[in-house]
Design a protein around this motif. Structure first.
Motif, PDB file in Angstrom:
ATOM      1  N   ALA A   9      25.656  32.589  77.622  1.00 53.63           N
ATOM      2  CA  ALA A   9      26.482  31.556  76.999  1.00 53.63           C
ATOM      3  C   ALA A   9      26.238  30.181  77.623  1.00 53.63           C
ATOM      4  O   ALA A   9      27.158  29.547  78.142  1.00 53.63           O
ATOM      5  CB  ALA A   9      27.960  31.941  77.107  1.00 53.63           C
ATOM      6  N   PRO A  10      25.011  29.675  77.573  1.00 52.99           N
ATOM      7  CA  PRO A  10      24.734  28.384  78.192  1.00 52.99           C
ATOM      8  C   PRO A  10      25.469  27.219  77.521  1.00 52.99           C
ATOM      9  O   PRO A  10      25.656  26.179  78.150  1.00 52.99           O
ATOM     10  CB  PRO A  10      23.210  28.245  78.062  1.00 52.99           C
ATOM     11  N   SER A  11      25.924  27.404  76.296  1.00 53.95           N
ATOM     12  CA  SER A  11      26.648  26.331  75.609  1.00 53.95           C
ATOM     13  C   SER A  11      28.001  26.038  76.245  1.00 53.95           C
ATOM     14  O   SER A  11      28.578  24.980  76.009  1.00 53.95           O
ATOM     15  CB  SER A  11      26.831  26.668  74.127  1.00 53.95           C
ATOM     16  N   ILE A  12      28.500  26.975  77.051  1.00 47.40           N
ATOM     17  CA  ILE A  12      29.758  26.724  77.769  1.00 47.40           C
ATOM     18  C   ILE A  12      29.517  26.685  79.279  1.00 47.40           C
ATOM     19  O   ILE A  12      30.440  26.846  80.066  1.00 47.40           O
ATOM     20  CB  ILE A  12      30.859  27.742  77.402  1.00 47.40           C
ATOM     21  N   GLY A  13      28.243  26.522  79.666  1.00 50.73           N
ATOM     22  CA  GLY A  13      27.918  26.394  81.082  1.00 50.73           C
ATOM     23  C   GLY A  13      27.787  27.707  81.820  1.00 50.73           C
ATOM     24  O   GLY A  13      27.813  27.740  83.045  1.00 50.73           O
ATOM     25  N   VAL A  14      27.637  28.821  81.089  1.00 48.91           N
ATOM     26  CA  VAL A  14      27.507  30.136  81.707  1.00 48.91           C
ATOM     27  C   VAL A  14      26.170  30.736  81.274  1.00 48.91           C
ATOM     28  O   VAL A  14      26.075  31.317  80.201  1.00 48.91           O
ATOM     29  CB  VAL A  14      28.662  31.071  81.277  1.00 48.91           C
ATOM     30  N   PRO A  15      25.124  30.573  82.105  1.00 50.24           N
ATOM     31  CA  PRO A  15      23.847  31.155  81.697  1.00 50.24           C
ATOM     32  C   PRO A  15      23.980  32.647  81.382  1.00 50.24           C
ATOM     33  O   PRO A  15      23.536  33.105  80.338  1.00 50.24           O
ATOM     34  CB  PRO A  15      22.937  30.918  82.897  1.00 50.24           C
ATOM     35  N   GLU A  16      24.612  33.407  82.303  1.00 52.35           N
ATOM     36  CA  GLU A  16      24.901  34.820  82.049  1.00 52.35           C
ATOM     37  C   GLU A  16      26.215  35.174  82.716  1.00 52.35           C
ATOM     38  O   GLU A  16      26.447  34.827  83.873  1.00 52.35           O
ATOM     39  CB  GLU A  16      23.783  35.734  82.574  1.00 52.35           C
ATOM     40  N   ASP A  17      27.063  35.890  81.990  1.00 49.24           N
ATOM     41  CA  ASP A  17      28.379  36.281  82.493  1.00 49.24           C
ATOM     42  C   ASP A  17      28.297  37.685  83.072  1.00 49.24           C
ATOM     43  O   ASP A  17      27.621  38.550  82.521  1.00 49.24           O
ATOM     44  CB  ASP A  17      29.390  36.240  81.347  1.00 49.24           C
ATOM     45  N   ILE A  18      29.017  37.926  84.171  1.00 47.41           N
ATOM     46  CA  ILE A  18      28.994  39.258  84.776  1.00 47.41           C
ATOM     47  C   ILE A  18      29.924  40.229  84.051  1.00 47.41           C
ATOM     48  O   ILE A  18      29.712  41.436  84.105  1.00 47.41           O
ATOM     49  CB  ILE A  18      29.347  39.231  86.281  1.00 47.41           C
ATOM     50  N   ALA A  19      30.946  39.714  83.369  1.00 48.65           N
ATOM     51  CA  ALA A  19      31.879  40.556  82.615  1.00 48.65           C
ATOM     52  C   ALA A  19      32.544  39.670  81.582  1.00 48.65           C
ATOM     53  O   ALA A  19      33.042  38.600  81.921  1.00 48.65           O
ATOM     54  CB  ALA A  19      32.930  41.165  83.543  1.00 48.65           C
ATOM     55  N   ASN A  20      32.563  40.109  80.333  1.00 51.93           N
ATOM     56  CA  ASN A  20      33.146  39.270  79.297  1.00 51.93           C
ATOM     57  C   ASN A  20      34.005  40.109  78.366  1.00 51.93           C
ATOM     58  O   ASN A  20      33.483  40.862  77.529  1.00 51.93           O
ATOM     59  CB  ASN A  20      32.049  38.533  78.528  1.00 51.93           C
ATOM     60  N   ALA A  21      35.312  39.963  78.508  1.00 51.00           N
ATOM     61  CA  ALA A  21      36.257  40.744  77.719  1.00 51.00           C
ATOM     62  C   ALA A  21      36.286  40.318  76.254  1.00 51.00           C
ATOM     63  O   ALA A  21      36.396  41.166  75.365  1.00 51.00           O
ATOM     64  CB  ALA A  21      37.659  40.627  78.327  1.00 51.00           C
ATOM     65  N   ASN A  22      36.190  39.012  75.973  1.00 53.63           N
ATOM     66  CA  ASN A  22      36.270  38.563  74.581  1.00 53.63           C
ATOM     67  C   ASN A  22      35.117  39.092  73.739  1.00 53.63           C
ATOM     68  O   ASN A  22      35.322  39.543  72.613  1.00 53.63           O
ATOM     69  CB  ASN A  22      36.313  37.030  74.513  1.00 53.63           C
ATOM     70  N   SER A  23      33.909  39.028  74.266  1.00 53.89           N
ATOM     71  CA  SER A  23      32.763  39.546  73.514  1.00 53.89           C
ATOM     72  C   SER A  23      32.847  41.059  73.370  1.00 53.89           C
ATOM     73  O   SER A  23      32.489  41.611  72.323  1.00 53.89           O
ATOM     74  CB  SER A  23      31.459  39.145  74.194  1.00 53.89           C
ATOM     75  N   THR A  24      33.314  41.735  74.405  1.00 51.53           N
ATOM     76  CA  THR A  24      33.491  43.177  74.326  1.00 51.53           C
ATOM     77  C   THR A  24      34.533  43.525  73.274  1.00 51.53           C
ATOM     78  O   THR A  24      34.365  44.489  72.516  1.00 51.53           O
ATOM     79  CB  THR A  24      33.861  43.754  75.703  1.00 51.53           C
ATOM     80  N   ALA A  25      35.599  42.736  73.187  1.00 53.91           N
ATOM     81  CA  ALA A  25      36.608  42.967  72.146  1.00 53.91           C
ATOM     82  C   ALA A  25      36.006  42.790  70.760  1.00 53.91           C
ATOM     83  O   ALA A  25      36.295  43.572  69.841  1.00 53.91           O
ATOM     84  CB  ALA A  25      37.788  42.010  72.336  1.00 53.91           C
ATOM     85  N   CYS A  26      35.165  41.782  70.585  1.00 49.25           N
ATOM     86  CA  CYS A  26      34.493  41.578  69.295  1.00 49.25           C
ATOM     87  C   CYS A  26      33.640  42.790  68.937  1.00 49.25           C
ATOM     88  O   CYS A  26      33.662  43.269  67.802  1.00 49.25           O
ATOM     89  CB  CYS A  26      33.623  40.326  69.340  1.00 49.25           C
ATOM     90  N   LEU A  27      32.890  43.283  69.907  1.00 43.77           N
ATOM     91  CA  LEU A  27      32.043  44.451  69.648  1.00 43.77           C
ATOM     92  C   LEU A  27      32.893  45.676  69.341  1.00 43.77           C
ATOM     93  O   LEU A  27      32.575  46.443  68.426  1.00 43.77           O
ATOM     94  CB  LEU A  27      31.122  44.719  70.834  1.00 43.77           C
ATOM     95  N   ALA A  28      33.979  45.864  70.077  1.00 40.53           N
ATOM     96  CA  ALA A  28      34.860  47.016  69.829  1.00 40.53           C
ATOM     97  C   ALA A  28      35.427  46.973  68.411  1.00 40.53           C
ATOM     98  O   ALA A  28      35.472  48.002  67.725  1.00 40.53           O
ATOM     99  CB  ALA A  28      35.994  47.048  70.861  1.00 40.53           C
TER     100      ALA A  28
END
Length: 153
Positions: free
Chosen positions: A79-98
């Protein structure tokens, strides 16, 4: 996808079918990838990925393997658009996938993230349909790795 996949280092033949935009507030691209070795090997061009995501109005790209029969999978969020090249854990994206996988009969998932950064994590999510759409519950377990005292100002 034509802008994002090359920025992730993926050719059109590498991702599994079914990429889609999903949102739990800000849109992101869910990108299925066929196998864990391909996920582990990703080396995105972050400047190019940021430009692609900014042009498309995306937070970033959540690249994930298919779930096993028990719902276990691995993912990486760039997510480089929000200043995070790579996140170690992301609940929002996991919720989207779920929520997405619930539409395919997978109602419980456990997602391994952070391995590429040396900070492994597992996020769990359950999803069910209710009267207004999918309802998702996300969780996990945390362990304190270290405590840092910040100076008082």
């Amino acid at each position: 996808m034509g802008l994002v996949l090359p920025a992730l280092g993926l050719g059109h033949e590498t991702p599994a079918p079914g990429a889609r935009v999903a949102s739990a507030g800000r849109p992101r691209l869910l990108v299925p990838i066929a196998a864990r070795p391909a996920l582990d090997a990703l080396v995105p061009d972050f400047d190019r990925l940021r430009a692609a995501c900014d042009e498309l109005g995306l937070l970033g790209a959540y690249v994930h393997t298919p779930p096993t029969g028990e719902g276990h999978l691995a993912a990486r969020l760039f997510a480089p658009s929000i200043g995070v090249p790579e996140d170690i854990a992301n609940a929002n994206s996991t919720a989207c996938l779920a929520a997405h996988l619930a539409g395919h009969g997978v109602t419980e998932i456990a997602v391994d993230m952070g391995d590429a950064l040396g900070a492994p994590s597992t996020i769990t999510a359950t999803a069910r349909q209710d009267a207004v759409g999918p309802a998702v519950r996300v969780g996990g377990t945390a362990a304190v790795g270290r405590t840092v005292a910040l100076p008082r100002t």
